[in-house]
Design an enzyme around this catalytic site. Structure first.
Site, PDB file in Angstrom:
ATOM      1  N   GLU A  39       0.864  -1.191   0.000  1.00 45.91           N
ATOM      2  CA  GLU A  39       0.000   0.000   0.000  1.00 45.91           C
ATOM      3  C   GLU A  39       0.892   1.230   0.000  1.00 45.91           C
ATOM      4  O   GLU A  39       1.626   1.469   0.955  1.00 45.91           O
ATOM      5  CB  GLU A  39      -0.896   0.018   1.241  1.00 45.91           C
ATOM      6  CG  GLU A  39      -1.713   1.296   1.393  1.00 45.91           C
ATOM      7  CD  GLU A  39      -2.432   1.407   2.735  1.00 45.91           C
ATOM      8  OE1 GLU A  39      -2.795   2.541   3.108  1.00 45.91           O
ATOM      9  OE2 GLU A  39      -2.630   0.371   3.405  1.00 45.91           O
ATOM     10  N   ARG A  43       0.415  10.258   0.753  1.00 45.64           N
ATOM     11  CA  ARG A  43       0.817  11.265   1.739  1.00 45.64           C
ATOM     12  C   ARG A  43       2.029  12.063   1.287  1.00 45.64           C
ATOM     13  O   ARG A  43       2.448  12.997   1.977  1.00 45.64           O
ATOM     14  CB  ARG A  43       1.141  10.593   3.078  1.00 45.64           C
ATOM     15  CG  ARG A  43      -0.033   9.895   3.724  1.00 45.64           C
ATOM     16  CD  ARG A  43       0.358   9.323   5.069  1.00 45.64           C
ATOM     17  NE  ARG A  43      -0.721   8.561   5.677  1.00 45.64           N
ATOM     18  CZ  ARG A  43      -0.661   8.017   6.883  1.00 45.64           C
ATOM     19  NH1 ARG A  43       0.441   8.133   7.604  1.00 45.64           N
ATOM     20  NH2 ARG A  43      -1.683   7.335   7.364  1.00 45.64           N
ATOM     21  N   THR A  66      -4.616   6.127   1.916  1.00 46.97           N
ATOM     22  CA  THR A  66      -4.926   7.516   2.264  1.00 46.97           C
ATOM     23  C   THR A  66      -5.629   8.216   1.105  1.00 46.97           C
ATOM     24  O   THR A  66      -5.339   9.365   0.777  1.00 46.97           O
ATOM     25  CB  THR A  66      -3.665   8.291   2.706  1.00 46.97           C
ATOM     26  OG1 THR A  66      -2.837   7.456   3.505  1.00 46.97           O
ATOM     27  CG2 THR A  66      -4.049   9.504   3.557  1.00 46.97           C
ATOM     28  N   LYS A 126     -11.027  -1.418   6.658  1.00 50.32           N
ATOM     29  CA  LYS A 126      -9.804  -1.077   7.380  1.00 50.32           C
ATOM     30  C   LYS A 126     -10.205  -0.667   8.795  1.00 50.32           C
ATOM     31  O   LYS A 126     -11.132   0.122   8.980  1.00 50.32           O
ATOM     32  CB  LYS A 126      -9.093   0.069   6.655  1.00 50.32           C
ATOM     33  CG  LYS A 126      -7.794   0.527   7.279  1.00 50.32           C
ATOM     34  CD  LYS A 126      -7.157   1.556   6.343  1.00 50.32           C
ATOM     35  CE  LYS A 126      -5.851   2.069   6.893  1.00 50.32           C
ATOM     36  NZ  LYS A 126      -5.154   2.948   5.919  1.00 50.32           N
TER      37      LYS A 126
END
Length: 206
Positions: A39, A43, A66, A126
């Protein structure tokens, strides 16, 4: 992609990559340690280029993390991401992922958010931030009334507490930010990334 493909080794390195030029060396280090998916979080400015590089030149199953907006879904999928994760539940993100045909794993922290996800047809979520939400005990509490749900706990998970998460039947896979931590990337310690990958997989195999 189905749950089996995502779970695989049950370890998903969560990486905030500062420089896309590190992506291929990172991918090779993870693969050498037995990891088969990653993943890349959105960011950093390097994230999309890193996703593109790994998607084109590695055998890893590459996901984007994200992801907060529908536009970010488009950018991640255009770069080559094969699945999408969000820290929370966003109907716009879920809907856009469905429109473009990419699996999505939204984040939840409460029973209410989990019911919202279920109402949207989501059964893999998640669990974030996992340690702050009670860790394995928090997952156990939620999986009681929501037995059909699979969890991907992320946040505060480490090699020290990994076994406790993996022991939970409702846990599909674990987000592993320590495997390719920022300090290892900063000093290009890919040998340690391989070692940590193998150590995590050894625990997962027990």
């Amino acid at each position: 992609m189905n749950d089996v493909q995502l779970g695989g080794t049950r370890i998903i390195p969560v990486v905030a990559l500062p420089d896309a030029r590190l992506a291929l060396d990172l991918g090779q280090a993870l693969w050498a340690g037995g990891i088969r998916t990653i993943e890349i979080t959105l960011r950093t400015p390097a994230a999309l280029a890193a996703i593109a590089s790994l998607a084109e030149k590695s055998d890893l199953l590459v996901g984007a993390g994200t992801v907060l907006t529908a536009d970010q879904v488009d950018a991640a999928v255009d770069a080559g991401a094969k699945y999408v994760l969000s820290p929370g539940f966003s109907a716009a993100v879920v809907d856009r992922c469905r429109e473009v045909g990419v699996p999505v794993i939204p984040g939840i922290a409460t029973a209410t958010e989990l019911q919202t996800a279920l109402a949207a047809g989501i059964t893999t979520v998640k669990f974030f931030p996992a340690e702050q939400l009670g860790g394995p005990a928090g997952i156990r509490a939620l999986s009681g009334p929501f037995g059909q749900v699979k969890f991907v706990p992320t946040g505060g998970v480490s090699l020290a507490n990994l076994a406790g998460y993996l022991a939970e039947p409702a846990v599909l896979a674990v987000g592993a930010s320590w495997v390719a931590a920022s300090d290892l990337l900063a000093r290009r310690d890919f040998a340690e990334i391989t070692r940590r990958s193998a150590a995590a997989l050894e625990l997962a195999a027990r």
